[in-house]
Design an enzyme around this catalytic site. Structure first.
Site: not given
Length: 171
Positions: A71, A11, A143
């Site tokens: 992502e 992420d 996160d």
């Protein structure tokens, strides 16, 4: 596609980049590790990107994943912040690619849909479902939890016919 596959989910963020490593065997998932790579917000941009690079490279060396998933970032109203986030995302894609891993990308709504069943959910729903899907998962914040969700999303999608065709098409 049988056997154990180790996946790193990432992420990306300039301040904090979440990471998570899971293993998948068929439909079962096993938590390996998760955490956050942080950059010093007082440092210049180039130094911060180097910090993210070095931190992710260390994680890859330690956990030896075979596939990576990142992502995709979203565009917000602050163009400068969006550009910096894009640069952090570039590092998140570069590190596993340089290690020889195939890197898959997933939109945030695809990650949410894979984990909580709908494309628009809240952080707490993601945390809750990550704990349901992987009870032994430990994470130090949003996160890392998001990175676990990215890895889970990839574990589900990598079994799809489209993913298999993409793998067969690459040398």
């Amino acid at each position: 596609m049988t056997g154990t596959i180790r996946i790193i989910g990432i992420d990306p963020g300039l301040r904090r980049t979440g990471w998570a490593v899971i293993e998948t065997v068929g439909n079962s998932l096993r938590f390996i590790g998760a955490g956050t790579v942080r950059s010093n917000d007082k440092a210049d941009l180039a130094s911060r990107l180097c910090q993210l690079h070095d931190g992710l490279a260390e994680i890859l060396h330690l956990h030896m994943p075979q596939e990576a998933a990142v992502e995709a970032t979203f565009v917000n109203k602050d163009a400068v912040a969006t550009l910096k986030l894009g640069q952090a995302r570039g590092i998140a894609m570069l590190v596993p690619a340089r290690a020889g891993l195939r890197v898959a990308e997933y939109a945030p709504n695809a990650v949410k849909k894979a984990v909580i069943g709908v494309g628009h959910g809240e952080k707490r729903q993601i945390h809750m479902m990550v704990k349901v899907l992987m009870p032994k998962a430990l994470f130090d914040g949003d996160d890392a939890a998001d990175a676990i969700a990215v890895a889970i999303c990839h574990a589900h999608h990598r079994q799809s016919p489209a993913w298999r065709l993409a793998l067969e098409a690459q040398p």
